[in-house]
Design a protein around this motif. Structure first.
Motif, PDB file in Angstrom:
ATOM      1  N   ASP A 109      17.320  40.555 -35.279  1.00 35.97           N
ATOM      2  CA  ASP A 109      16.896  41.637 -35.911  1.00 35.97           C
ATOM      3  C   ASP A 109      16.239  42.129 -34.262  1.00 35.97           C
ATOM      4  OD1 ASP A 109      17.325  42.300 -37.820  1.00 35.97           O
ATOM      5  OD2 ASP A 109      15.808  41.916 -39.254  1.00 35.97           O
ATOM      6  N   PHE A 110      15.494  40.863 -34.357  1.00 40.98           N
ATOM      7  CA  PHE A 110      14.401  40.635 -32.839  1.00 40.98           C
ATOM      8  C   PHE A 110      14.649  42.443 -31.344  1.00 40.98           C
ATOM      9  CE2 PHE A 110      12.325  39.006 -29.295  1.00 40.98           C
ATOM     10  CZ  PHE A 110      10.915  38.642 -29.694  1.00 40.98           C
ATOM     11  N   ALA A 111      15.903  41.695 -31.433  1.00 37.84           N
ATOM     12  CA  ALA A 111      16.208  43.337 -30.352  1.00 37.84           C
ATOM     13  C   ALA A 111      15.947  44.448 -30.446  1.00 37.84           C
ATOM     14  CB  ALA A 111      17.590  43.228 -30.390  1.00 37.84           C
ATOM     15  N   GLU A 112      15.886  44.880 -31.521  1.00 39.57           N
ATOM     16  CA  GLU A 112      15.336  45.936 -32.002  1.00 39.57           C
ATOM     17  C   GLU A 112      13.951  46.303 -32.137  1.00 39.57           C
ATOM     18  OE1 GLU A 112      15.567  47.612 -37.097  1.00 39.57           O
ATOM     19  OE2 GLU A 112      17.122  46.326 -36.035  1.00 39.57           O
ATOM     20  N   LEU A 113      12.978  45.052 -32.502  1.00 35.53           N
ATOM     21  CA  LEU A 113      11.267  44.843 -33.070  1.00 35.53           C
ATOM     22  C   LEU A 113      11.147  44.479 -31.800  1.00 35.53           C
ATOM     23  CD1 LEU A 113      11.712  41.889 -35.739  1.00 35.53           C
ATOM     24  CD2 LEU A 113      10.772  44.165 -36.290  1.00 35.53           C
ATOM     25  N   ASP A 114      11.479  43.832 -30.648  1.00 36.83           N
ATOM     26  CA  ASP A 114      10.887  43.341 -29.363  1.00 36.83           C
ATOM     27  C   ASP A 114      11.554  44.833 -28.137  1.00 36.83           C
ATOM     28  OD1 ASP A 114       9.038  42.311 -27.834  1.00 36.83           O
ATOM     29  OD2 ASP A 114      10.445  41.267 -26.395  1.00 36.83           O
ATOM     30  N   LEU A 115      11.749  45.476 -28.906  1.00 35.02           N
ATOM     31  CA  LEU A 115      13.090  46.376 -27.891  1.00 35.02           C
ATOM     32  C   LEU A 115      13.827  46.254 -26.131  1.00 35.02           C
ATOM     33  CD1 LEU A 115      10.449  48.748 -27.717  1.00 35.02           C
ATOM     34  CD2 LEU A 115      12.766  49.010 -29.129  1.00 35.02           C
ATOM     35  N   ILE A 116      14.483  45.519 -27.009  1.00 33.59           N
ATOM     36  CA  ILE A 116      15.287  44.603 -25.806  1.00 33.59           C
ATOM     37  C   ILE A 116      16.349  45.607 -25.151  1.00 33.59           C
ATOM     38  CG2 ILE A 116      16.491  42.311 -24.990  1.00 33.59           C
ATOM     39  CD1 ILE A 116      15.086  40.620 -26.923  1.00 33.59           C
ATOM     40  N   PRO A 117      16.351  45.841 -24.228  1.00 32.96           N
ATOM     41  CA  PRO A 117      17.320  46.978 -23.632  1.00 32.96           C
ATOM     42  C   PRO A 117      18.536  45.698 -23.228  1.00 32.96           C
ATOM     43  CG  PRO A 117      15.736  47.095 -22.121  1.00 32.96           C
ATOM     44  CD  PRO A 117      15.105  45.677 -23.475  1.00 32.96           C
ATOM     45  N   LEU A 118      19.737  45.935 -23.996  1.00 33.52           N
ATOM     46  CA  LEU A 118      20.744  45.294 -22.560  1.00 33.52           C
ATOM     47  C   LEU A 118      21.739  45.920 -21.700  1.00 33.52           C
ATOM     48  CD1 LEU A 118      21.386  42.522 -24.727  1.00 33.52           C
ATOM     49  CD2 LEU A 118      23.201  44.089 -25.707  1.00 33.52           C
ATOM     50  N   GLU A 119      21.753  45.197 -21.200  1.00 33.92           N
ATOM     51  CA  GLU A 119      22.142  45.528 -19.645  1.00 33.92           C
ATOM     52  C   GLU A 119      23.815  45.191 -19.700  1.00 33.92           C
ATOM     53  OE1 GLU A 119      20.856  46.274 -16.206  1.00 33.92           O
ATOM     54  OE2 GLU A 119      19.593  47.743 -18.257  1.00 33.92           O
ATOM     55  N   GLY A 120      24.071  44.582 -20.947  1.00 29.93           N
ATOM     56  CA  GLY A 120      25.351  44.062 -20.516  1.00 29.93           C
ATOM     57  C   GLY A 120      26.004  43.000 -20.941  1.00 29.93           C
ATOM     58  N   GLY A 121      27.118  42.882 -21.728  1.00 27.87           N
ATOM     59  CA  GLY A 121      27.325  42.053 -22.862  1.00 27.87           C
ATOM     60  C   GLY A 121      26.867  42.194 -24.475  1.00 27.87           C
ATOM     61  N   ARG A 122      26.606  41.267 -25.251  1.00 27.26           N
ATOM     62  CA  ARG A 122      25.738  41.672 -26.510  1.00 27.26           C
ATOM     63  C   ARG A 122      24.533  40.565 -26.243  1.00 27.26           C
ATOM     64  NH1 ARG A 122      26.948  37.601 -30.391  1.00 27.26           N
ATOM     65  NH2 ARG A 122      28.235  36.619 -29.701  1.00 27.26           N
ATOM     66  N   TRP A 123      24.439  41.428 -27.840  1.00 27.89           N
ATOM     67  CA  TRP A 123      23.578  40.390 -27.918  1.00 27.89           C
ATOM     68  C   TRP A 123      23.859  39.615 -29.099  1.00 27.89           C
ATOM     69  CZ3 TRP A 123      18.389  39.376 -27.169  1.00 27.89           C
ATOM     70  CH2 TRP A 123      17.387  39.029 -28.238  1.00 27.89           C
ATOM     71  N   LEU A 124      22.187  38.687 -29.879  1.00 30.81           N
ATOM     72  CA  LEU A 124      23.120  37.679 -30.308  1.00 30.81           C
ATOM     73  C   LEU A 124      23.452  38.226 -32.348  1.00 30.81           C
ATOM     74  CD1 LEU A 124      19.979  35.217 -30.445  1.00 30.81           C
ATOM     75  CD2 LEU A 124      22.433  35.294 -29.107  1.00 30.81           C
ATOM     76  N   HIS A 125      24.445  37.893 -32.631  1.00 30.70           N
ATOM     77  CA  HIS A 125      24.924  37.914 -34.054  1.00 30.70           C
ATOM     78  C   HIS A 125      24.198  37.890 -34.996  1.00 30.70           C
ATOM     79  CE1 HIS A 125      28.785  40.237 -32.449  1.00 30.70           C
ATOM     80  NE2 HIS A 125      27.366  41.395 -32.093  1.00 30.70           N
ATOM     81  N   GLN A 126      24.465  38.042 -36.652  1.00 33.26           N
ATOM     82  CA  GLN A 126      24.425  37.306 -38.235  1.00 33.26           C
ATOM     83  C   GLN A 126      24.543  35.732 -37.807  1.00 33.26           C
ATOM     84  OE1 GLN A 126      21.173  37.809 -39.581  1.00 33.26           O
ATOM     85  NE2 GLN A 126      22.198  36.006 -40.827  1.00 33.26           N
ATOM     86  N   ASP A 127      25.601  35.914 -37.759  1.00 33.41           N
ATOM     87  CA  ASP A 127      27.788  35.353 -37.262  1.00 33.41           C
ATOM     88  C   ASP A 127      26.555  33.975 -36.880  1.00 33.41           C
ATOM     89  OD1 ASP A 127      30.119  34.457 -38.200  1.00 33.41           O
ATOM     90  OD2 ASP A 127      30.732  35.236 -35.973  1.00 33.41           O
ATOM     91  N   ASP A 128      26.130  34.468 -35.650  1.00 31.27           N
ATOM     92  CA  ASP A 128      25.659  33.533 -34.627  1.00 31.27           C
ATOM     93  C   ASP A 128      24.641  32.045 -34.924  1.00 31.27           C
ATOM     94  OD1 ASP A 128      27.527  34.093 -32.204  1.00 31.27           O
ATOM     95  OD2 ASP A 128      25.762  35.721 -31.749  1.00 31.27           O
ATOM     96  N   VAL A 129      23.602  33.184 -36.444  1.00 36.29           N
ATOM     97  CA  VAL A 129      22.571  32.330 -37.108  1.00 36.29           C
ATOM     98  C   VAL A 129      22.956  31.459 -37.766  1.00 36.29           C
ATOM     99  CG1 VAL A 129      20.289  32.465 -37.871  1.00 36.29           C
ATOM    100  CG2 VAL A 129      20.866  34.125 -35.832  1.00 36.29           C
ATOM    101  N   GLU A 130      24.475  32.139 -38.272  1.00 37.09           N
ATOM    102  CA  GLU A 130      24.470  31.475 -39.625  1.00 37.09           C
ATOM    103  C   GLU A 130      25.640  30.219 -38.582  1.00 37.09           C
ATOM    104  OE1 GLU A 130      26.851  34.285 -41.941  1.00 37.09           O
ATOM    105  OE2 GLU A 130      24.634  35.006 -42.553  1.00 37.09           O
ATOM    106  N   LYS A 131      26.167  30.194 -38.016  1.00 39.55           N
ATOM    107  CA  LYS A 131      26.996  29.114 -37.439  1.00 39.55           C
ATOM    108  C   LYS A 131      26.384  28.354 -36.369  1.00 39.55           C
ATOM    109  CE  LYS A 131      31.574  30.955 -37.510  1.00 39.55           C
ATOM    110  NZ  LYS A 131      32.296  32.516 -36.849  1.00 39.55           N
ATOM    111  N   GLU A 132      24.816  29.055 -35.930  1.00 38.70           N
ATOM    112  CA  GLU A 132      24.288  28.154 -34.936  1.00 38.70           C
ATOM    113  C   GLU A 132      25.141  27.953 -33.704  1.00 38.70           C
ATOM    114  OE1 GLU A 132      22.799  24.225 -36.796  1.00 38.70           O
ATOM    115  OE2 GLU A 132      22.783  24.983 -39.029  1.00 38.70           O
ATOM    116  N   SER A 133      26.000  28.684 -33.696  1.00 35.64           N
ATOM    117  CA  SER A 133      25.770  29.053 -31.980  1.00 35.64           C
ATOM    118  C   SER A 133      25.750  28.551 -30.895  1.00 35.64           C
ATOM    119  CB  SER A 133      26.491  30.561 -32.077  1.00 35.64           C
ATOM    120  OG  SER A 133      27.518  30.732 -33.311  1.00 35.64           O
ATOM    121  N   LYS A 134      26.320  27.841 -29.566  1.00 35.20           N
ATOM    122  CA  LYS A 134      25.015  27.009 -29.186  1.00 35.20           C
ATOM    123  C   LYS A 134      25.520  28.602 -28.067  1.00 35.20           C
ATOM    124  CE  LYS A 134      26.358  23.182 -29.703  1.00 35.20           C
ATOM    125  NZ  LYS A 134      27.130  22.369 -29.170  1.00 35.20           N
TER     126      LYS A 134
END
Ligand SMILES: Nc1ncnc2c1ncn2[C@@H]1O[C@H](COP(=O)(O)OP(=O)(O)OP(=O)(O)O)[C@@H](O)[C@H]1O
Ligand SMILES: [Mg+2]
Lengths: 239, 407
Positions: free
Chosen positions: B129-154
């Protein structure tokens, strides 16, 4: 042309009024050249201002060209002035920052004459006054006589039927004065009525008719040559 | 009305007494100059603050903690209050309802390596959710997913500065970088305003907690107020504040230990302040202009007095009241308009010249907006006309005979 009947005028003064014109009856025909004389304070300027619609009067009647002029509004007076009358002042009253030709053209500006025509007619009029070589001079660059010629040209530019001149030579030396009167004489020659207020007998002598005022009344009115020398009259008055 | 004659006369009045004209002009010009510069500065301040706000969504509440300064319920001061997973859970499940929430756990000056390049950047563990709270303008690729959080992805999302400094223009997506000695895959990148924003490296909160933090602290917390109005968001702030103070035994008056800040409320406050500042500026500018207009009126009155005989002669020569009136009014308008325009130009020039030297976080782009300029010009013309009108009416009332008698 000009007819005054029993004109009275008083100036309001602290604690009363000062009567200045006390029943003036006067007829002036088209084409006359009239001198108004009289001692200082006798009411000459006041009379001329009434004739020139620059000032009103308290009672009596004034017909200009057969039209009753009593109770005119400021605006109506302005209309009749620009239609019938031209003014020449003792102190010339040229506008200092305008050239001779611009000064002469000014009345035409107020009559909404187009610029080019204003210019042309003003130059012609200056030419008649023998002043065309001074057209682009400012008043400060002209002699007194020249200024008065420009002022006369300005008074004539609207082709008035009457020229009213209050001591037009009062600020000029005698030879220049004669010069200016000659110009006015020429103007009169073209059929324009000329009324001059003056102190000088030799100016009055150049006119057809002389009117003498004393203390607000006309005491003499006759052919210029017949009027008595001014110094004899007016003595003993305390105005 | 606007013919050669009129301009000649205006030019004459203006040049007849240059010092007087200059001084009158100065008062009007100065009035407009002050108005323009102050408006510009006001806008600069507002732009700065607005840009600061634009970095974060306006409808957010920011929860921060610190050490206690007051003893409370038998606890000594100087106790560090730490927000943990359970705080976030409780607040969002039992205390308030929010459409978006994220913890913000940061580690400043973390070493980041890519191949042979390396640098120090702030590392921050956040939730999707942080991307929408802090208005982070993504230039390329993707933002962090819920999946990343659950899997503690690096995985990480990096800012523009990191790309420029480590990747040198190459696309970082899919590349591996080493954060604090551990390899992460870059999945997205962004570009944000501000000094720090662009140097940030974002990783999933859980990854941060597990690899670098060692416990379930979440740093600080951001919540969305959704579409709540100011009153409702203030109530939300109070609820969160009350809950945290209760749970962590923090004195209600303790300003340091628990700090809940409502962006919306702050924005509203700044908005009020700026409205006040703008009004203040107009009032000041208005009075300065008024002083200028009075100066012009005064000068025109003197001009009329000086030209009484001339006006009388003009009337004897056939001038209408209208022509006299318009002459004086146009002169006054010209005087104010010319000097006002000069003041305007000087003001704009000052702002443009000074702007590059005056950049600051809370002060950007001091601008002269068109509306202010146009309003100022309209005000000037009106002031000029008004200041000319009174003397002009006096001139109109002059009777030719009085003028000719005038000495
Ligand atoms: N505006 C005025 N208010 C009050 N009294 C005035 C005014 N104008 C003129 N007078 C008085 O009216 C009388 C006549 O003045 P007027 O100017 O007509 O005299 P004049 O014959 O032209 O004199 P002069 O030869 O000196 O020019 C004088 O006593 C003068 O003081
Ligand atoms: Mg007189």
């Amino acid at each position: 042309m000009l007819a005054l009947r029993g004109i009275e005028k008083a100036y309001p003064l602290a604690g009363g009024t000062l009567p200045v014109l006390k029943g003036i009856d006067l007829n002036i025909e088209q084409g006359e050249m009239v001198a108004i004389m009289g001692s200082s304070g006798s009411g000459k300027s006041t009379l001329l201002n009434v004739l020139g619609l620059l000032d009103g009067f308290d009672s009596g009647g004034y017909d200009l060209d057969g039209v009753d002029m009593s109770g005119l509004s400021e605006k109506q007076a302005a209309r009749y002035r620009s239609l019938f009358l031209g003014f020449v002042f003792q102190s010339f009253n040229l506008i200092s920052f305008k050239t001779a030709v611009e000064n002469v053209a000014l009345p035409l500006f107020y009559q909404k004459v187009p610029r080019r025509e204003r210019q042309k007619r003003a130059m012609e009029m200056l030419g008649k006054m023998g002043m065309d070589d001074r057209a682009d001079h400012l008043p400060s660059e002209l002699s007194g006589g020249q200024k008065q010629r420009v002022a006369i040209a300005r008074a004539l530019i609207t082709e008035p039927r009457v020229i009213l001149a209050d001591e037009p030579t009062g600020a000029l030396d005698s030879s220049t004065s004669q010069d200016v009167v000659s110009v006015l004489r020429e103007v009169n020659g073209s059929g324009i009525t000329v009324i001059i207020v003056t102190h000088e007998a030799d100016i009055a002598a150049k006119c057809d008719r002389t009117i003498r005022l004393h203390d607000g009344v006309i005491i003499e009115d006759g052919r210029s040559g017949d009027v008595v020398e001014p110094t004899a009259n007016g003595a003993g008055s305390t105005d | 009305m606007f013919n050669r004659e009129t301009w000649i006369e205006i030019a004459h009045t203006v040049t007849a007494n240059p010092l007087r004209t200059a001084l009158t002009g100065l008062s009007v010009g100065l009035g407009i100059f002050i108005l323009v510069v102050m408006q510009g500065l006001g806008f600069g301040l507002q732009n700065g603050v607005e840009q600061d706000f634009a970095d974060e969504a306006k409808n957010t509440i920011w929860v921060r903690t610190g050490t206690t300064t007051l003893a409370h319920r038998g606890r000594q001061p100087n106790r560090y209050i730490e927000l943990r997973d359970e705080d976030e859970e409780r607040v969002t499940e039992q205390v308030v309802e929010t459409p978006a929430v994220s913890g913000r756990l940061s580690m400043w000056g973390s070493t980041v390596q890519y191949k042979n390049e390396q640098g120090n950047y702030p590392l921050m563990g956040v939730e999707p959710d942080f991307a929408e709270l802090d208005l982070i303008p993504l230039e390329g690729g993707r933002w962090l997913h819920q999946d990343d959080v659950e899997k503690e992805s690096k995985v990480c999302v990096i800012g523009e500065n990191v790309i420029n400094e480590l990747f040198k223009q190459r696309s970082p997506i899919g590349e591996y970088i080493i954060l604090r000695g551990i390899t992460f895959r870059v999945v997205g990148h962004f570009a944000k305003n501000g000094r720090w924003g662009n140097s940030m490296v974002y990783i999933p909160m859980t990854t941060m907690q597990r690899l670098f933090q060692g416990n379930d602290a979440i740093g600080s917390m951001v919540l969305s107020t959704g579409d709540r109005d100011l009153e409702a968001s203030t109530a939300m702030v109070d609820a969160i504040d009350g809950d945290l103070r209760l749970r962590h035994a923090v004195h209600p008056e303790d300003q340091r230990a628990v700090r809940v800040r409502d962006n919306q409320e702050e924005y509203a406050m700044f908005d009020r302040i700026f409205k006040g500042i703008r009004l203040f500026i107009w009032v000041i500018g208005g009075f300065t202009l008024l002083a200028g207009a009075i100066g012009v009126a005064n000068i025109m009155a003197i001009v009329v007095k000086e030209r009484t005989v001339e006006i009388g002669v003009r009337k004897a020569l056939g001038a209408t009241s209208g022509s006299i009136l318009s002459l004086i009014v146009i002169e006054a308008v010209c005087l104010t308009l010319i000097s006002g325009a000069l003041g305007l130009i000087a003001g704009v020039a000052t702002l443009n010249y000074a702007a590059p030297y005056a950049q600051h976080d809370y002060f950007t782009d001091p601008e002269v907006n068109l509306r202010v300029t146009v309003t100022a010009l309209v005000v000037l013309v009106l002031a000029g006309a008004l200041s000319g009108l009174v003397p002009a009416l006096r001139a109109v009332r002059i009777r030719p005979i009085e003028a000719l008698r005038y000495e």
